[in-house]
Design a protein around this motif. Structure first.
Motif, PDB file in Angstrom:
ATOM      1  N   VAL A  74       0.665  -0.938   0.030  1.00 54.07           N
ATOM      2  CA  VAL A  74       0.157  -0.018  -0.070  1.00 54.07           C
ATOM      3  C   VAL A  74       0.800   1.397  -0.135  1.00 54.07           C
ATOM      4  O   VAL A  74       2.075   1.244   0.391  1.00 54.07           O
ATOM      5  CB  VAL A  74      -0.995   0.205   1.378  1.00 54.07           C
ATOM      6  CG1 VAL A  74      -1.849  -1.099   1.250  1.00 54.07           C
ATOM      7  CG2 VAL A  74      -0.311  -0.134   2.722  1.00 54.07           C
ATOM      8  N   LYS A  75       0.436   2.402  -0.482  1.00 48.13           N
ATOM      9  CA  LYS A  75       1.037   3.695  -0.634  1.00 48.13           C
ATOM     10  C   LYS A  75       0.434   4.686  -0.336  1.00 48.13           C
ATOM     11  O   LYS A  75      -1.102   4.912  -0.397  1.00 48.13           O
ATOM     12  CB  LYS A  75       1.644   3.735  -2.077  1.00 48.13           C
ATOM     13  CG  LYS A  75       2.564   5.008  -2.300  1.00 48.13           C
ATOM     14  CD  LYS A  75       2.894   5.038  -3.735  1.00 48.13           C
ATOM     15  CE  LYS A  75       1.849   5.799  -4.643  1.00 48.13           C
ATOM     16  NZ  LYS A  75       2.405   5.806  -5.929  1.00 48.13           N
ATOM     17  N   PHE A  76       1.016   5.578   0.502  1.00 46.18           N
ATOM     18  CA  PHE A  76       0.089   6.893   0.781  1.00 46.18           C
ATOM     19  C   PHE A  76       1.071   8.346   0.597  1.00 46.18           C
ATOM     20  O   PHE A  76       2.247   8.081   0.506  1.00 46.18           O
ATOM     21  CB  PHE A  76      -0.613   6.701   1.986  1.00 46.18           C
ATOM     22  CG  PHE A  76       0.683   6.625   3.331  1.00 46.18           C
ATOM     23  CD1 PHE A  76       1.056   7.602   3.858  1.00 46.18           C
ATOM     24  CD2 PHE A  76       0.736   5.320   3.641  1.00 46.18           C
ATOM     25  CE1 PHE A  76       1.772   7.210   5.114  1.00 46.18           C
ATOM     26  CE2 PHE A  76       1.343   5.031   4.615  1.00 46.18           C
ATOM     27  CZ  PHE A  76       2.314   6.158   5.527  1.00 46.18           C
ATOM     28  N   LYS A  77       0.328   9.411   0.602  1.00 47.78           N
ATOM     29  CA  LYS A  77       1.078  10.536   0.518  1.00 47.78           C
ATOM     30  C   LYS A  77       1.819  11.067   2.010  1.00 47.78           C
ATOM     31  O   LYS A  77       1.631  10.802   2.922  1.00 47.78           O
ATOM     32  CB  LYS A  77       0.187  11.687  -0.053  1.00 47.78           C
ATOM     33  CG  LYS A  77      -0.619  11.400  -1.146  1.00 47.78           C
ATOM     34  CD  LYS A  77       0.501  11.045  -2.277  1.00 47.78           C
ATOM     35  CE  LYS A  77      -0.240  10.780  -3.750  1.00 47.78           C
ATOM     36  NZ  LYS A  77       0.323  10.598  -4.764  1.00 47.78           N
ATOM     37  N   VAL A  78       2.940  11.883   1.576  1.00 43.81           N
ATOM     38  CA  VAL A  78       3.748  12.469   2.646  1.00 43.81           C
ATOM     39  C   VAL A  78       4.014  13.811   2.321  1.00 43.81           C
ATOM     40  O   VAL A  78       3.991  14.066   0.715  1.00 43.81           O
ATOM     41  CB  VAL A  78       4.960  11.729   3.136  1.00 43.81           C
ATOM     42  CG1 VAL A  78       4.806  10.378   3.731  1.00 43.81           C
ATOM     43  CG2 VAL A  78       6.020  11.491   1.828  1.00 43.81           C
ATOM     44  N   GLY A  79       4.580  14.889   3.139  1.00 42.33           N
ATOM     45  CA  GLY A  79       4.718  16.091   2.706  1.00 42.33           C
ATOM     46  C   GLY A  79       3.632  17.045   3.230  1.00 42.33           C
ATOM     47  O   GLY A  79       3.244  17.735   2.589  1.00 42.33           O
ATOM     48  N   SER A  80       3.223  16.561   4.433  1.00 41.27           N
ATOM     49  CA  SER A  80       2.383  17.515   5.261  1.00 41.27           C
ATOM     50  C   SER A  80       2.468  18.884   5.334  1.00 41.27           C
ATOM     51  O   SER A  80       3.756  19.325   5.585  1.00 41.27           O
ATOM     52  CB  SER A  80       2.096  16.797   6.451  1.00 41.27           C
ATOM     53  OG  SER A  80       1.464  15.666   6.684  1.00 41.27           O
ATOM     54  N   ASP A  81       1.786  19.793   5.309  1.00 45.70           N
ATOM     55  CA  ASP A  81       1.861  21.440   5.604  1.00 45.70           C
ATOM     56  C   ASP A  81       3.127  21.614   4.553  1.00 45.70           C
ATOM     57  O   ASP A  81       3.996  22.318   4.941  1.00 45.70           O
ATOM     58  CB  ASP A  81       2.353  21.417   7.066  1.00 45.70           C
ATOM     59  CG  ASP A  81       1.086  21.391   7.769  1.00 45.70           C
ATOM     60  OD1 ASP A  81      -0.150  21.035   7.556  1.00 45.70           O
ATOM     61  OD2 ASP A  81       1.576  20.680   8.891  1.00 45.70           O
ATOM     62  N   LYS A  82       3.054  21.283   3.321  1.00 41.95           N
ATOM     63  CA  LYS A  82       3.766  21.756   2.311  1.00 41.95           C
ATOM     64  C   LYS A  82       5.230  21.294   2.663  1.00 41.95           C
ATOM     65  O   LYS A  82       6.158  21.853   2.214  1.00 41.95           O
ATOM     66  CB  LYS A  82       3.783  23.332   1.947  1.00 41.95           C
ATOM     67  CG  LYS A  82       2.301  23.657   1.460  1.00 41.95           C
ATOM     68  CD  LYS A  82       2.360  25.208   1.141  1.00 41.95           C
ATOM     69  CE  LYS A  82       0.703  25.689   0.452  1.00 41.95           C
ATOM     70  NZ  LYS A  82       0.883  26.811   0.134  1.00 41.95           N
ATOM     71  N   GLY A  83       5.258  20.045   3.102  1.00 38.81           N
ATOM     72  CA  GLY A  83       6.601  19.525   3.401  1.00 38.81           C
ATOM     73  C   GLY A  83       7.385  19.958   5.005  1.00 38.81           C
ATOM     74  O   GLY A  83       8.484  19.391   5.038  1.00 38.81           O
ATOM     75  N   ARG A  84       6.390  20.772   5.775  1.00 41.01           N
ATOM     76  CA  ARG A  84       7.138  21.331   6.881  1.00 41.01           C
ATOM     77  C   ARG A  84       6.941  20.588   8.175  1.00 41.01           C
ATOM     78  O   ARG A  84       7.327  20.967   9.093  1.00 41.01           O
ATOM     79  CB  ARG A  84       6.516  22.866   7.012  1.00 41.01           C
ATOM     80  CG  ARG A  84       7.100  23.688   5.857  1.00 41.01           C
ATOM     81  CD  ARG A  84       6.677  25.194   6.193  1.00 41.01           C
ATOM     82  NE  ARG A  84       5.213  25.578   6.104  1.00 41.01           N
ATOM     83  CZ  ARG A  84       4.761  25.782   5.315  1.00 41.01           C
ATOM     84  NH1 ARG A  84       5.207  26.163   3.884  1.00 41.01           N
ATOM     85  NH2 ARG A  84       3.449  25.850   5.015  1.00 41.01           N
ATOM     86  N   ASN A  85       5.991  19.564   7.882  1.00 38.04           N
ATOM     87  CA  ASN A  85       5.633  18.668   9.087  1.00 38.04           C
ATOM     88  C   ASN A  85       5.868  17.320   8.870  1.00 38.04           C
ATOM     89  O   ASN A  85       5.328  16.418   8.885  1.00 38.04           O
ATOM     90  CB  ASN A  85       4.010  18.986   9.108  1.00 38.04           C
ATOM     91  CG  ASN A  85       3.528  18.487  10.762  1.00 38.04           C
ATOM     92  OD1 ASN A  85       4.492  17.910  11.358  1.00 38.04           O
ATOM     93  ND2 ASN A  85       2.388  18.774  11.085  1.00 38.04           N
ATOM     94  N   MET A  86       7.252  17.148   9.058  1.00 38.12           N
ATOM     95  CA  MET A  86       7.653  15.516   8.835  1.00 38.12           C
ATOM     96  C   MET A  86       7.226  14.996   9.926  1.00 38.12           C
ATOM     97  O   MET A  86       6.838  13.548   9.917  1.00 38.12           O
ATOM     98  CB  MET A  86       9.397  15.590   8.674  1.00 38.12           C
ATOM     99  CG  MET A  86       9.678  16.311   7.457  1.00 38.12           C
ATOM    100  SD  MET A  86      11.629  15.809   7.380  1.00 38.12           S
ATOM    101  CE  MET A  86      12.084  16.763   6.013  1.00 38.12           C
ATOM    102  N   GLU A  87       7.045  15.416  11.267  1.00 35.65           N
ATOM    103  CA  GLU A  87       6.785  14.633  12.364  1.00 35.65           C
ATOM    104  C   GLU A  87       5.359  14.346  12.046  1.00 35.65           C
ATOM    105  O   GLU A  87       5.157  12.925  12.657  1.00 35.65           O
ATOM    106  CB  GLU A  87       6.542  15.816  13.611  1.00 35.65           C
ATOM    107  CG  GLU A  87       7.885  16.266  14.210  1.00 35.65           C
ATOM    108  CD  GLU A  87       8.552  17.481  13.227  1.00 35.65           C
ATOM    109  OE1 GLU A  87       7.673  17.975  12.218  1.00 35.65           O
ATOM    110  OE2 GLU A  87       9.411  17.910  13.610  1.00 35.65           O
ATOM    111  N   ARG A  88       4.481  14.901  11.433  1.00 31.74           N
ATOM    112  CA  ARG A  88       3.066  14.379  11.113  1.00 31.74           C
ATOM    113  C   ARG A  88       3.293  13.163  10.349  1.00 31.74           C
ATOM    114  O   ARG A  88       2.676  11.762  10.572  1.00 31.74           O
ATOM    115  CB  ARG A  88       2.221  15.321  10.603  1.00 31.74           C
ATOM    116  CG  ARG A  88       0.801  14.853  10.213  1.00 31.74           C
ATOM    117  CD  ARG A  88      -0.038  16.095   9.619  1.00 31.74           C
ATOM    118  NE  ARG A  88      -1.399  15.500   9.486  1.00 31.74           N
ATOM    119  CZ  ARG A  88      -1.996  15.275   8.280  1.00 31.74           C
ATOM    120  NH1 ARG A  88      -1.092  15.167   7.094  1.00 31.74           N
ATOM    121  NH2 ARG A  88      -3.157  14.773   8.165  1.00 31.74           N
ATOM    122  N   ASP A  89       4.146  13.212   9.290  1.00 31.77           N
ATOM    123  CA  ASP A  89       4.158  12.298   8.095  1.00 31.77           C
ATOM    124  C   ASP A  89       4.857  10.909   8.740  1.00 31.77           C
ATOM    125  O   ASP A  89       4.229   9.859   8.554  1.00 31.77           O
ATOM    126  CB  ASP A  89       5.300  12.619   7.048  1.00 31.77           C
ATOM    127  CG  ASP A  89       4.663  13.724   6.017  1.00 31.77           C
ATOM    128  OD1 ASP A  89       3.265  13.824   6.126  1.00 31.77           O
ATOM    129  OD2 ASP A  89       5.452  14.772   5.885  1.00 31.77           O
TER     130      ASP A  89
END
Length: 381
Positions: free
Chosen positions: A165-180
C-alpha cells in the motif's frame, strides 16, 4: 528502434466526442504539493472510427479534440507507423515533454485499439501477453485524511488482498515531517510486518530535506520512497544515493519519453515508473521495462488503472501497476467491462477485442455529467 512496427493502413472516418461537466470526487484529494483537488481529471470520451468499421474508445482532453482531430480526419490513409511518425515530429518544436507530444501517444493508443479489434483479439493478447493479469499495488492516502482515516484506508486496501500500500507524505507543504512519520508508524502498526508500505512525496522536498526524511523513516522499513525531489533533478537522485539513503528511490510519472528513464537509471534510481496516459509513444512502456530489467532495477507503471491493466499483462509478477484509489475508483464507477481485482492482481477481460473499457454514457447522462455530444467528419472532397 520502435517496438511496435505495424504496416496496417488506417483511414479515420468519424469521431464522436462526449464532453463532460466537472465530475466531483467523493471527497477532495491532496498530495504534498496540493495537487488534484476537487474533480476527477477526465474531461471527455472519444469514439474514433476507421474505414473498416472499427471504433476505438478512450477518455481524452478537449485539447486533444481541438488539436488532433483535424489532423486525423483529413481523409488520408496512412500506415500505423506513418501516422505516428508524422504526428510525432510535428510536435518537435513544442518539445517531447509537451501536451502536444502526449496527444500523439493518445493517437498511438487509439490506433492500437483499432488494430487489435481488426485482429479479433484483446489488446494485451494482440501485443503478445501470455497472461490475463497484472500484478498491482494500491495507493491513496490523501494528506487531507486524519491519522485514523489514513489507517482505515490502508487497512481496507490490505483487506482487499493488496500486499503493498502507498500513501502521501509532505504534510503542511513539506514542513511537518513529524506528522508524516507518525502516520507511517501508525500504518505500520496497523497492517503488520508482512505488508509493504511505500510513501510518495510528489517532488515536495529538496535533496537535503528528502535525505533527512529518509533517515528518520528508516525504522518503518519502507519498500520505496517515491518522488522525494523534483522529477528533473537527476543529479539530486545521485546525491541522495551518495549520502546513503537506504530506501529504494522511485520516480518517473512526470516523464514522457524513454530517454529520460535512461538518465534516471544512470543516476542510480531504483524503480522507474512511467505512466500510461503521459507517454508520447506507447511502446516506450516496453522499452523502459526492458531498460530496468537490463539494469537490474525495478519497474512499475501508473495511469488510469482500468486501461493500464492491459499493459500490465505484459509485465512480470514483480512489475506492478498502481491502483490509485482516490482518483481511479470514482472513475471506474462510471465505466463498464472493468478488470477484476483479486489477491493483489488485476484480471483483464480477454473476450472483448481491443481495449475492453467503455464509459457508461447512460450513467453519465443520468448523473448530469454529460454536457454535450459532437460528431466530427472529414471534409468533403
Amino acid at each position: 528502434m520502435n517496438v511496435f512496427d505495424y504496416k496496417d493502413k488506417i483511414r479515420f472516418t468519424k469521431a464522436v466526442f462526449y464532453n463532460f461537466r466537472p465530475i466531483p470526487l467523493p471527497r477532495p484529494f491532496q498530495d504534498g504539493t496540493g495537487g488534484f483537488g476537487q474533480n476527477v481529471p477526465e474531461q471527455g470520451y472519444l469514439e474514433l472510427s476507421d474505414d473498416t468499421g472499427m471504433t476505438a474508445h478512450y477518455t481524452v482532453t478537449r485539447a486533444f479534440v481541438r488539436e488532433m482531430l483535424p489532423k486525423l480526419l483529413n481523409g488520408e490513409s496512412r500506415s500505423y507507423n506513418d501516422w505516428r511518425e508524422t504526428l510525432y515530429w510535428q510536435a518537435r518544436n513544442a518539445g517531447f515533454q509537451s501536451g502536444q507530444a502526449v496527444n500523439v501517444g493518445v493517437v498511438d493508443l487509439l490506433m492500437l485499439d483499432i488494430l487489435s479489434q481488426r485482429a479479433g483479439k484483446a489488446l494485451h493478447r494482440f501485443l503478445g501477453a501470455e497472461k490475463d493479469w497484472a500484478a498491482a499495488y494500491k495507493g491513496g492516502g490523501s494528506i487531507l485524511l486524519s491519522d485514523a482515516e489514513l489507517v482505515e484506508e490502508m487497512c481496507r486496501y490490505v483487506s482487499e488482498g493488496f500486499m503493498t500500500v502507498k500513501f502521501k507524505v509532505g504534510s503542511d507543504k513539506g514542513r511537518n515531517m513529524e506528522r508524516d512519520l507518525r502516520r507511517i508508524e501508525k500504518v505500520r502498526e496497523a497492517v503488520g510486518e508482512k505488508i509493504g508500505i511505500a510513501v510518495d512525496a510528489n517532488q515536495r522536498w529538496s535533496v537535503e530535506d528528502a535525505v533527512k526524511f529518509a533517515r528518520l523513516a528508516e525504522p518503518y522499513r519502507l519498500v520505496w520512497f517515491e518522488e522525494p525531489i523534483h522529477s528533473a533533478d537527476f543529479n539530486g537522485i545521485r546525491r541522495m544515493k551518495e549520502l546513503g539513503v537506504k530506501q529504494k528511490l522511485a520516480a518517473g510519472e512526470s516523464m514522457r519519453i524513454s530517454y529520460m528513464y535512461e538518465i534516471y537509471l544512470e543516476k542510480g534510481l531504483d524503480i522507474v515508473q512511467p505512466s500510461l496516459g503521459r507517454m508520447t509513444r506507447i511502446d516506450d512502456l516496453l522499452k523502459i521495462r526492458d531498460m530496468a530489467r537490463a539494469a537490474g532495477k525495478g519497474f512499475q507503471s501508473g495511469g488510469r488503472t482500468a486501461y493500464n491493466a492491459t499493459f500490465g499483462c505484459l509485465y512480470g509478477a514483480e512489475e506492478p501497476i498502481e491502483f490509485h484509489a482516490p482518483i481511479s475508483e470514482p472513475v471506474q464507477a462510471l465505466m463498464r467491462n472493468l478488470p477484476e481485482f483479486r489477491d493483489g492482481r488485476c484480471f483483464v477481460r480477454s473476450d472483448i477485442p481491443g481495449i475492453p473499457i467503455r464509459m457508461d454514457l447512460e450513467k453519465l447522462e443520468k448523473l448530469g455529467y454529460l454536457e454535450s455530444r459532437t460528431i466530427y467528419l472529414p471534409p468533403r472532397a
